[in-house]
Design a protein around this motif. Structure first.
Motif, PDB file in Angstrom:
ATOM      1  N   TYR A  42       1.076  -0.878  -0.015  1.00 21.97           N
ATOM      2  CA  TYR A  42       0.074   0.144   0.100  1.00 21.97           C
ATOM      3  C   TYR A  42       0.783   1.448   0.093  1.00 21.97           C
ATOM      4  CZ  TYR A  42       1.410  -1.603   5.029  1.00 21.97           C
ATOM      5  OH  TYR A  42       1.319  -2.547   5.869  1.00 21.97           O
TER       6      TYR A  42
ATOM      7  N   LEU B 191       0.382   5.172   0.231  1.00 29.48           N
ATOM      8  CA  LEU B 191      -0.419   6.757   0.310  1.00 29.48           C
ATOM      9  C   LEU B 191       0.057   8.208  -0.105  1.00 29.48           C
ATOM     10  CD1 LEU B 191      -2.781   6.119   3.748  1.00 29.48           C
ATOM     11  CD2 LEU B 191      -3.276   5.656   1.877  1.00 29.48           C
TER      12      LEU B 191
ATOM     13  N   TRP C   1      -1.009  10.065   5.731  1.00 28.18           N
ATOM     14  CA  TRP C   1      -0.795   9.637   6.737  1.00 28.18           C
ATOM     15  C   TRP C   1      -1.210   9.693   8.058  1.00 28.18           C
ATOM     16  CZ3 TRP C   1       5.150   9.623   5.814  1.00 28.18           C
ATOM     17  CH2 TRP C   1       5.264   8.857   4.014  1.00 28.18           C
ATOM     18  N   GLY C   2      -1.242   8.433   8.929  1.00 31.02           N
ATOM     19  CA  GLY C   2      -1.204   9.047  10.423  1.00 31.02           C
ATOM     20  C   GLY C   2      -2.819   9.774  11.021  1.00 31.02           C
TER      21      GLY C   2
ATOM     22  N   GLY D  16      -4.781   6.261  10.115  1.00 37.01           N
ATOM     23  CA  GLY D  16      -5.459   4.884  10.021  1.00 37.01           C
ATOM     24  C   GLY D  16      -5.969   4.593   8.721  1.00 37.01           C
TER      25      GLY D  16
ATOM     26  N   ALA E  77      -4.349   3.519   6.056  1.00 43.07           N
ATOM     27  CA  ALA E  77      -3.689   2.236   5.726  1.00 43.07           C
ATOM     28  C   ALA E  77      -4.179   1.052   6.186  1.00 43.07           C
ATOM     29  CB  ALA E  77      -1.953   2.576   5.782  1.00 43.07           C
ATOM     30  N   THR E  78      -4.587   1.103   7.701  1.00 41.49           N
ATOM     31  CA  THR E  78      -4.541  -0.513   8.461  1.00 41.49           C
ATOM     32  C   THR E  78      -6.223  -0.562   7.413  1.00 41.49           C
ATOM     33  OG1 THR E  78      -3.380   0.483   9.683  1.00 41.49           O
ATOM     34  CG2 THR E  78      -5.305  -1.147  10.728  1.00 41.49           C
TER      35      THR E  78
ATOM     36  N   ASN F 226      10.554   1.838   8.159  1.00 45.01           N
ATOM     37  CA  ASN F 226       9.298   1.758   7.139  1.00 45.01           C
ATOM     38  C   ASN F 226       8.569   1.601   8.761  1.00 45.01           C
ATOM     39  OD1 ASN F 226       7.272   3.068   6.164  1.00 45.01           O
ATOM     40  ND2 ASN F 226       7.424   2.165   4.382  1.00 45.01           N
TER      41      ASN F 226
ATOM     42  N   SER G 168       4.779   1.202   8.510  1.00 51.45           N
ATOM     43  CA  SER G 168       4.158   0.286   8.275  1.00 51.45           C
ATOM     44  C   SER G 168       4.416  -1.344   8.184  1.00 51.45           C
ATOM     45  CB  SER G 168       5.254  -0.073   6.352  1.00 51.45           C
ATOM     46  OG  SER G 168       4.435  -1.026   5.732  1.00 51.45           O
TER      47      SER G 168
ATOM     48  N   HIS H 184       3.449  -1.243  11.712  1.00 51.63           N
ATOM     49  CA  HIS H 184       3.022  -1.381  12.552  1.00 51.63           C
ATOM     50  C   HIS H 184       1.560  -1.360  12.077  1.00 51.63           C
ATOM     51  CE1 HIS H 184       3.999   1.154  16.214  1.00 51.63           C
ATOM     52  NE2 HIS H 184       4.968   1.355  15.244  1.00 51.63           N
TER      53      HIS H 184
ATOM     54  N   LYS I 228      -1.361  -4.139  13.458  1.00 45.57           N
ATOM     55  CA  LYS I 228      -2.708  -4.042  13.267  1.00 45.57           C
ATOM     56  C   LYS I 228      -3.682  -5.299  12.179  1.00 45.57           C
ATOM     57  CE  LYS I 228      -2.563   0.431  12.969  1.00 45.57           C
ATOM     58  NZ  LYS I 228      -2.887   2.418  12.914  1.00 45.57           N
TER      59      LYS I 228
HETATM   60  C1  LIG Z   1       3.248   3.519   5.455  1.00 43.57           C
HETATM   61  C2  LIG Z   1       1.670   4.194   5.295  1.00 43.57           C
HETATM   62  C3  LIG Z   1       1.434   3.509   3.775  1.00 43.57           C
HETATM   63  C4  LIG Z   1       1.091   4.091   6.727  1.00 43.57           C
HETATM   64  O1  LIG Z   1       0.168   4.659   6.194  1.00 43.57           O
HETATM   65  P1  LIG Z   1      -1.335   5.267   7.760  1.00 43.57           P
HETATM   66  O2  LIG Z   1      -2.505   5.547   6.994  1.00 43.57           O
HETATM   67  O3  LIG Z   1      -0.797   6.763   8.002  1.00 43.57           O
HETATM   68  O4  LIG Z   1      -1.207   4.024   8.686  1.00 43.57           O
HETATM   69  P2  LIG Z   1      -2.246   4.101   9.571  1.00 43.57           P
HETATM   70  O5  LIG Z   1      -2.525   5.318  10.254  1.00 43.57           O
HETATM   71  O6  LIG Z   1      -2.662   2.878   9.258  1.00 43.57           O
HETATM   72  O7  LIG Z   1      -0.866   3.309  11.019  1.00 43.57           O
HETATM   73  C5  LIG Z   1       0.497   3.674  10.855  1.00 43.57           C
HETATM   74  C6  LIG Z   1       0.607   3.228  12.050  1.00 43.57           C
HETATM   75  O8  LIG Z   1       2.121   3.960  11.957  1.00 43.57           O
HETATM   76  C7  LIG Z   1       2.464   4.726  13.391  1.00 43.57           C
HETATM   77  N1  LIG Z   1       3.203   5.055  12.987  1.00 43.57           N
HETATM   78  C8  LIG Z   1       3.057   6.203  11.968  1.00 43.57           C
HETATM   79  N2  LIG Z   1       4.809   7.038  11.448  1.00 43.57           N
HETATM   80  C9  LIG Z   1       5.357   6.413  13.091  1.00 43.57           C
HETATM   81  C10 LIG Z   1       7.502   6.293  13.090  1.00 43.57           C
HETATM   82  N3  LIG Z   1       6.953   7.161  11.744  1.00 43.57           N
HETATM   83  N4  LIG Z   1       6.734   5.552  13.795  1.00 43.57           N
HETATM   84  C11 LIG Z   1       6.559   4.628  14.574  1.00 43.57           C
HETATM   85  N5  LIG Z   1       5.144   4.529  15.017  1.00 43.57           N
HETATM   86  C12 LIG Z   1       4.719   5.024  13.515  1.00 43.57           C
HETATM   87  C13 LIG Z   1       1.342   5.052  13.725  1.00 43.57           C
HETATM   88  O9  LIG Z   1       1.115   5.862  15.024  1.00 43.57           O
HETATM   89  C14 LIG Z   1       0.507   3.664  13.459  1.00 43.57           C
HETATM   90  O10 LIG Z   1      -0.060   2.895  14.359  1.00 43.57           O
HETATM   91  P3  LIG Z   1      -0.894   3.101  15.432  1.00 43.57           P
HETATM   92  O11 LIG Z   1      -2.516   3.043  15.322  1.00 43.57           O
HETATM   93  O12 LIG Z   1      -0.403   2.194  16.017  1.00 43.57           O
HETATM   94  O13 LIG Z   1      -0.651   4.392  16.412  1.00 43.57           O
HETATM   95  C15 LIG Z   1       2.043   5.524   4.616  1.00 43.57           C
HETATM   96  O14 LIG Z   1       3.124   5.956   5.775  1.00 43.57           O
HETATM   97  C16 LIG Z   1       3.109   5.445   3.499  1.00 43.57           C
HETATM   98  O15 LIG Z   1       2.167   5.752   2.439  1.00 43.57           O
HETATM   99  N6  LIG Z   1       4.415   5.677   3.210  1.00 43.57           N
HETATM  100  C17 LIG Z   1       4.844   5.971   2.156  1.00 43.57           C
HETATM  101  C18 LIG Z   1       4.522   4.429   1.241  1.00 43.57           C
HETATM  102  C19 LIG Z   1       5.355   3.410   1.861  1.00 43.57           C
HETATM  103  O16 LIG Z   1       5.938   3.245   2.888  1.00 43.57           O
HETATM  104  N7  LIG Z   1       4.558   1.770   1.892  1.00 43.57           N
HETATM  105  C20 LIG Z   1       4.786   0.889   3.032  1.00 43.57           C
HETATM  106  C21 LIG Z   1       5.801   0.032   2.339  1.00 43.57           C
HETATM  107  S1  LIG Z   1       6.051  -1.410   2.495  1.00 43.57           S
END
Ligand SMILES: CC(C)(COP(=O)(O)OP(=O)(O)OC[C@H]1O[C@@H](n2cnc3c(N)ncnc32)[C@H](O)[C@@H]1OP(=O)(O)O)[C@@H](O)C(=O)NCCC(=O)NCCS
Length: 175
Positions: A97, A99, A104-105, A107, A109-110, A137, A140, A142, A146
């Motif tokens: 995935y 976004l 981001w942040g 929920g 992606a989950t 990363n 991801s 997390h 989840k």
């Molecule tokens: C990775 C990614 C998809 C996460 O999307 P998101 O919608 O922000 O994810 P969610 O909100 O569903 O969950 C993120 C979790 O990580 C945690 N988190 C976010 N940034 C963090 C960081 N820098 N360090 C530790 N935890 C972190 C959040 O708190 C959350 O956990 P929690 O609900 O237990 O608090 C998004 O950051 C993204 O698109 N990144 C770029 C593309 C990418 O790297 N994709 C994955 C490749 S494997």
């Protein structure tokens, strides 16, 4: 099979997961051209809308993987994309995935990953899932936790163009 595979719609609380088409190129460009987003993805940061169109034309025809655009229900904006399909590892289904940065942040992606997993479980008979992320990363990882996966060890993350190699954290789940 091909048509049905490209017309799947999955609804979650805040998102519509739906197929991607070449017409989505401008919106998709917003995140695939952003280095903050592409940094730990296997693809190379896109630099033109035409490159995105080419990728979407491939996606429209690809029958090996289920690709989804993540459309936000509140305003119809495409905020990201993901996919799920049988992974290289025998019997396991892999998913991914990404976004747009502003989303981001929250929920999303989950929410999207859980919907893809549920779809594969209920409709495709999938039971074994795996995914991995470049070690730094953490967000991801997390998302994977989840979704019910757990850390199983380290592997190698490689960009498709070979420009980046680093440790990956690997996750699995059996549901
Ligand atoms: C990775 C990614 C998809 C996460 O999307 P998101 O919608 O922000 O994810 P969610 O909100 O569903 O969950 C993120 C979790 O990580 C945690 N988190 C976010 N940034 C963090 C960081 N820098 N360090 C530790 N935890 C972190 C959040 O708190 C959350 O956990 P929690 O609900 O237990 O608090 C998004 O950051 C993204 O698109 N990144 C770029 C593309 C990418 O790297 N994709 C994955 C490749 S494997």
């Amino acid at each position: 099979m091909e048509d049905s595979m490209h017309n799947i719609k999955l609804k979650t609380e805040r998102l519509l997961l739906r197929s991607l088409t070449v017409a989505d190129a401008n919106e998709v460009f917003e995140w695939v051209s952003d280095e903050r987003v592409s940094r730990y993805m296997v693809y190379t940061t896109y630099t033109s809308i035409n490159q995105v169109r080419e990728w979407l034309a491939f996606v429209e025809k690809d029958t090996s993987t289920y690709h989804f655009g993540f459309e936000r229900l509140s305003d119809g904006k495409l905020i990201g994309s993901g996919d799920i399909g049988t992974a290289e590892k025998n019997g396991y289904w892999g998913f991914g995935y990404n976004l747009c940065y502003d989303c981001w942040g929250k929920g999303y992606a989950t929410e999207a990953a859980k919907a893809m997993i549920e779809f594969a479980r209920k409709n495709l008979g999938a039971t074994h899932f795996s995914s991995s992320h470049a070690e730094p990363n953490i967000a991801s990882g997390h998302v994977m936790e989840k979704c019910g996966l757990h850390f199983v060890g380290y592997g190698e993350f490689k960009k498709l163009d070979g420009s980046c190699k680093m440790k990956s954290a690997d996750y699995e789940g059996v549901f």
